[in-house]
Motif scaffolding. Structure first.
Motif, PDB file in Angstrom:
ATOM      1  N   GLY A 180      25.062  45.994  46.283  1.00 32.64           N
ATOM      2  CA  GLY A 180      24.589  45.079  45.244  1.00 32.64           C
ATOM      3  C   GLY A 180      25.692  44.113  44.887  1.00 32.64           C
ATOM      4  O   GLY A 180      26.378  44.264  43.867  1.00 32.64           O
ATOM      5  N   ALA A 181      25.889  43.116  45.731  1.00 30.69           N
ATOM      6  CA  ALA A 181      27.032  42.211  45.594  1.00 30.69           C
ATOM      7  C   ALA A 181      26.840  41.153  44.517  1.00 30.69           C
ATOM      8  O   ALA A 181      27.817  40.580  44.035  1.00 30.69           O
ATOM      9  N   LEU A 182      25.597  40.875  44.156  1.00 28.04           N
ATOM     10  CA  LEU A 182      25.312  39.818  43.194  1.00 28.04           C
ATOM     11  C   LEU A 182      24.711  40.412  41.926  1.00 28.04           C
ATOM     12  O   LEU A 182      23.708  41.118  41.973  1.00 28.04           O
ATOM     13  N   GLY A 183      25.341  40.110  40.799  1.00 30.12           N
ATOM     14  CA  GLY A 183      24.790  40.543  39.524  1.00 30.12           C
ATOM     15  C   GLY A 183      23.666  39.627  39.092  1.00 30.12           C
ATOM     16  O   GLY A 183      23.295  38.680  39.797  1.00 30.12           O
ATOM     17  N   GLY A 261      27.876  48.494  43.945  1.00 33.40           N
ATOM     18  CA  GLY A 261      27.771  47.101  43.539  1.00 33.40           C
ATOM     19  C   GLY A 261      27.930  46.895  42.054  1.00 33.40           C
ATOM     20  O   GLY A 261      28.380  47.779  41.313  1.00 33.40           O
ATOM     21  N   ASN A 262      27.547  45.700  41.617  1.00 37.30           N
ATOM     22  CA  ASN A 262      27.653  45.340  40.214  1.00 37.30           C
ATOM     23  C   ASN A 262      26.687  46.173  39.377  1.00 37.30           C
ATOM     24  O   ASN A 262      25.553  46.449  39.795  1.00 37.30           O
ATOM     25  N   ILE A 280      30.302  48.581  39.329  1.00 41.20           N
ATOM     26  CA  ILE A 280      31.401  47.765  38.816  1.00 41.20           C
ATOM     27  C   ILE A 280      30.892  47.032  37.577  1.00 41.20           C
ATOM     28  O   ILE A 280      30.013  46.172  37.680  1.00 41.20           O
ATOM     29  N   PHE A 281      31.438  47.363  36.418  1.00 38.22           N
ATOM     30  CA  PHE A 281      31.007  46.738  35.177  1.00 38.22           C
ATOM     31  C   PHE A 281      31.697  45.399  34.967  1.00 38.22           C
ATOM     32  O   PHE A 281      32.894  45.261  35.219  1.00 38.22           O
ATOM     33  N   ALA A 282      30.940  44.430  34.474  1.00 39.82           N
ATOM     34  CA  ALA A 282      31.515  43.143  34.105  1.00 39.82           C
ATOM     35  C   ALA A 282      32.399  43.327  32.872  1.00 39.82           C
ATOM     36  O   ALA A 282      32.065  44.109  31.974  1.00 39.82           O
ATOM     37  N   VAL A 300      29.433  57.076  39.622  1.00 37.03           N
ATOM     38  CA  VAL A 300      30.753  56.655  39.154  1.00 37.03           C
ATOM     39  C   VAL A 300      30.668  55.192  38.741  1.00 37.03           C
ATOM     40  O   VAL A 300      29.937  54.408  39.350  1.00 37.03           O
ATOM     41  N   SER A 301      31.417  54.815  37.714  1.00 34.46           N
ATOM     42  CA  SER A 301      31.508  53.405  37.358  1.00 34.46           C
ATOM     43  C   SER A 301      32.949  53.055  37.012  1.00 34.46           C
ATOM     44  O   SER A 301      33.732  53.929  36.617  1.00 34.46           O
TER      45      SER A 301
END
Length: 349
Positions: A180-183, A261-262, A280-282, A300-301
């Motif tokens: 998920g490369a794009l948020g 991903g995001n 991956i959290f913004a 995991v985050s």
């Protein structure tokens, strides 16, 4: 008893709020349970056995028409999980005896019970789950404190996705990751040059095949990411295999060993399919609001605050939302690589 739950928001919100139906069905097996959602989120609750009827609010539909419909249903209970001005209006005119909302100055005027969104999670389910289930307490004190969101795929959907992968000569016995490369927007998208380095790490350590979650309109951005990857990584990327719609994406993800991903709807959907996730959290986001069912192994985050907490000591949330880009630049892939390495080790064939 006739109950309406309102959640006219994004996919992750609709999916997470669907846990209320499982809890209600267990407690009130004879109740009639309705869900009010936006049209584009309908696929996420398709085949859910706990929901009797979904009211779909379409973009071109008049709000007055929706309000008239809600009033005519004569609900006994309305639970407004969104709690904005429009949904508060619907709650107020519903005529329900029990009306539950989150605590805002305008919901207090129309609801019989209001709850704060700010809670400290007590279980691994996280605050997103716990604060929703708490909204059921006006009906009964003994509802569960945690339920995991679920997505219900058909065998036909699962087999069709399997056939798609097989036809593309992807070996299902090898590790496959959904990326998920794009948020949902730039503020929720990890910088592509950084993400490319993570993809190089993923392929370098696992030799995994990589699928991508994207819409055709986002193909250009995905190709930019592809070009930033090492040639050896590119050989493991399959850009032409993607879900043409939400249900196809879900079925493809079902066959993956993890989604990486995001943070966003894709991560929440993977969890609901019981597929491991690395999110991956913004930087502007509060991780504690959405890190549901994290165990340090299967789910995991990571957040910049995990590695550089001092950057956030004097930054209010409003300021973070305006200055998100400099924070992303500090969120170097080198900070993530150890956590990612352990996740890959635990979730690869």
């Amino acid at each position: 008893m006739k109950i309406l739950i309102i959640q006219m928001k994004m996919i992750g919100d609709v999916l997470t709020s669907s846990i209320l139906f499982e809890a209600l069905r267990e407690k009130y097996p004879e109740a009639e349970l309705h869900y009010l959602v936006f049209e584009h989120t309908l696929p996420i609750v398709e085949n859910n056995p706990f929901i009797d009827y979904v009211i779909v609010y379409k973009k071109d539909q008049r709000f007055s028409e929706l309000a008239k419909n809600i009033r005519a249903q004569k609900y006994n209970v309305v639970i407004d999980v969104l709690s904005n001005l429009k949904t508060a209006m619907l709650t107020g005119i519903s005529g329900a005896k029990i009306k539950v909302s989150y605590d805002k100055f305008y919901t207090r005027r129309v609801s019989t019970h209001v709850f704060s969104r700010n809670i400290q999670a007590k279980t691994i389910a996280g605050s997103a789950i716990e604060k929703r289930l708490r909204m059921l307490s006006p009906l009964s004190p003994d509802f569960p404190t945690e339920i995991k969101p679920k997505i219900y795929l058909t065998e036909t959907e699962i087999e069709k996705a399997k056939a798609t992968l097989t036809a593309s000569e992807i070996d299902l016995n090898k590790t496959i990751y959904m990326i998920g490369a794009l948020g949902s927007n730039h503020k929720k998208t990890y910088p592509l040059p950084y993400f490319a380095k993570l993809l190089d790490q993923i392929v370098g350590s696992t030799k995994a095949e990589l699928l991508f979650n994207y819409m055709p309109s986002q193909r250009g951005e995905i190709e930019k990411l592809f070009d930033l990857c090492q040639p050896g990584t590119q050989q493991h990327i399959h850009l032409n295999i993607y879900g043409k719609n939400l249900r196809e994406f879900l079925a493809l993800t079902y066959h993956c060993d993890a989604l990486i991903g995001n943070e966003g709807g894709g991560v929440n959907m993977a969890k609901a399919l019981n597929v491991p996730s690395f999110a991956i959290f913004a930087p502007p986001l509060n991780k504690s609001n959405w890190n549901m069912y994290e165990d340090g192994n299967k789910n995991v985050s990571v957040h910049l605050k995990d590695y550089k907490p001092k950057l956030f000591e004097v930054k209010p949330e409003k300021q973070l939302k305006k200055e998100w880009e400099p924070f992303y630049q500090k969120f170097l892939p080198e900070l993530i690589e150890n956590d990612l390495h352990q996740f890959l080790k635990n979730n690869s064939k």
